[in-house]
Design an enzyme around this catalytic site. Structure first.
Site, short mmCIF file in Angstrom:
data_model
loop_
_atom_site.label_atom_id
_atom_site.label_comp_id
_atom_site.label_asym_id
_atom_site.label_seq_id
_atom_site.Cartn_x
_atom_site.Cartn_y
_atom_site.Cartn_z
CE LYS A 54 -10.03 0.68 -3.37
NZ LYS A 54 -8.62 0.03 -2.93
CD GLU B 49 -1.86 -0.14 -1.35
OE1 GLU B 49 -2.85 0.41 -0.58
OE2 GLU B 49 -2.14 -1.25 -1.87
CG ASN C 89 2.56 -11.76 2.12
OD1 ASN C 89 1.72 -10.89 1.54
ND2 ASN C 89 3.25 -12.67 1.30
P1 0O2 Z 1 -6.76 -6.02 -3.05
O1 0O2 Z 1 -7.56 -7.19 -3.96
O2 0O2 Z 1 -5.73 -6.45 -2.31
O3 0O2 Z 1 -6.02 -4.75 -4.43
P2 0O2 Z 1 -9.84 0.08 0.34
O4 0O2 Z 1 -8.80 0.52 -0.69
O5 0O2 Z 1 -11.17 0.94 0.26
O6 0O2 Z 1 -10.03 -1.33 0.57
P3 0O2 Z 1 -8.35 2.00 1.84
O7 0O2 Z 1 -8.60 2.86 3.20
O8 0O2 Z 1 -8.61 2.71 0.75
O9 0O2 Z 1 -9.17 0.65 1.77
O10 0O2 Z 1 -7.00 1.33 1.79
P4 0O2 Z 1 -6.39 0.13 2.78
O11 0O2 Z 1 -7.35 0.07 4.19
O12 0O2 Z 1 -5.11 0.91 2.94
O13 0O2 Z 1 -6.35 -1.15 2.18
C1 0O2 Z 1 -5.77 -1.25 0.84
C2 0O2 Z 1 -5.48 -2.64 0.62
O14 0O2 Z 1 -4.78 -3.24 1.91
C3 0O2 Z 1 -6.28 -3.59 0.19
O15 0O2 Z 1 -6.59 -3.42 -1.30
C4 0O2 Z 1 -5.71 -4.76 0.47
O16 0O2 Z 1 -4.71 -5.22 -0.39
C5 0O2 Z 1 -5.12 -4.64 1.75
N1 0O2 Z 1 -6.05 -4.85 2.90
C6 0O2 Z 1 -6.49 -3.64 3.88
N2 0O2 Z 1 -7.26 -4.46 4.57
C7 0O2 Z 1 -7.13 -5.83 4.53
C8 0O2 Z 1 -7.82 -6.93 5.34
O17 0O2 Z 1 -8.58 -6.64 6.33
N3 0O2 Z 1 -7.50 -8.23 5.04
C9 0O2 Z 1 -6.65 -8.22 3.80
N4 0O2 Z 1 -6.30 -9.51 3.35
N5 0O2 Z 1 -6.06 -7.34 3.03
C10 0O2 Z 1 -6.35 -5.96 3.41
P5 0O2 Z 1 -7.93 -3.89 -1.91
O18 0O2 Z 1 -8.30 -2.85 -2.90
O19 0O2 Z 1 -9.26 -3.91 -0.66
O20 0O2 Z 1 -7.69 -5.30 -2.47
#
Ligand code: 0O2
Length: 270
Positions: free
Chosen positions: A56, A140, A149
């Protein structure tokens, strides 16, 4: 950065996740003990792996000495609800707490992502106490229904499999599945009362049974043992009838007997 340093950074996040999980799960217990419906079904938590943090940081061009400020989901909790309406109740519960301060909110339920992703996200500040003093962290909290989910878990695995380049034909199917999830959640909400009645009577019965057995155990210490064994046999007989009203009547009668012996006040042995 050395491994030892990563441990030092991540340890307070581990503590935060563990503490918040216990606190949120306690809310489930409190609701159920009062015979009330809990808007929280389950709680999961995790600390982001070092490799995901590095990924990230690289993707968002974050300096390594800025990761704690810039990466908001090093500590993450996921609250799963049965019904869409429960989500706002959970948000209200979190908003009213004094041990968490909301930094920001994202409503991907009203504003579904293009992928079809739906969830309510909160970033909260939470303070942990460590050997080195107190530390205020960002955490978060994702709140979603069981159905949301299911979709997000499957889509996340596919993103992993296809290294975030899910082929178009699968994307389309995921999008259709996301629409089906909306219908499913709405359908479940429309029969919510029916479902809750069933779950409530199950919980009421479980509470009554626990109370009856507690009274029997206490009476056994102070009353005539043969009488108490008779009461226990009567309980098993009524229990087998599977009739909540009879069980409630028996419960009330036993309460009166236990009160007579002051058996309800007997502390249980540790
Ligand atoms: P992980 O592996 O779950 O920890 P970003 O953090 O850059 O991706 P942003 O805008 O900072 O995006 O935060 P956002 O959009 O609130 O997303 C944060 C988390 O929400 C993601 O963490 C995912 O867990 C979940 N999420 C967001 N969009 C999607 C999606 O389209 N599909 C799924 N399955 N989960 C989503 P991470 O760090 O991406 O991944």
């Amino acid at each position: 950065m050395e491994i030892k340093l990563w441990r030092e950074i991540l340890n307070p996040y581990e503590l935060a996740v563990r503490e918040i999980k216990v606190k949120l799960e306690h809310l489930i217990t409190e609701h159920r003990e009062l015979g009330e419906y809990s808007p929280i079904e389950t709680v999961n938590g995790r600390v982001k792996s070092i490799s995901s943090i590095l990924d990230k940081a690289q993707k968002k061009k974050i300096q390594l000495d800025q990761i704690e400020e810039e990466i908001e989901d090093i500590a993450g909790l996921r609250i799963i609800c049965q019904f869409v309406e429960d989500i706002e109740k959970v948000v209200a519960l979190i908003r009213s707490r004094t041990d968490m301060e909301i930094k920001s909110e994202k409503d991907y339920i009203k504003n579904m992502k293009n992928s079809g992703y739906r969830s309510y996200h909160l970033i909260v500040y939470y303070t942990v106490e460590t050997m080195k003093g107190s530390k205020r962290l960002q955490v978060e909290i994702q709140i979603r229904t069981l159905a949301m989910n299911f979709w997000a878990t499957i889509e996340h695995s596919l993103q992993y499999k296809y290294k975030k380049n899910i082929p178009d034909h699968i994307r389309k199917r995921l999008s259709k599945a996301a629409d089906a999830i909306i219908i499913l959640d709405n359908e479940m909400s429309s029969i919510r009362n029916e479902i809750m009645d069933a779950q409530n009577s199950f919980q009421i019965q479980a509470n009554i049974v626990a109370d009856i057995l507690n009274n029997i155990q206490n009476l056994y210490k102070v009353a005539n043992k043969r009488e108490v064994l008779k009461i226990q046999d009567e309980f098993y007989r009524i229990y087998e009838l599977n009739d909540l009203e009879q069980l409630e009547r028996f419960h009330k009668q036993l309460d009166i007997i236990a009160e007579g012996y002051h058996a309800q006040d007997i502390p249980s042995k540790k």
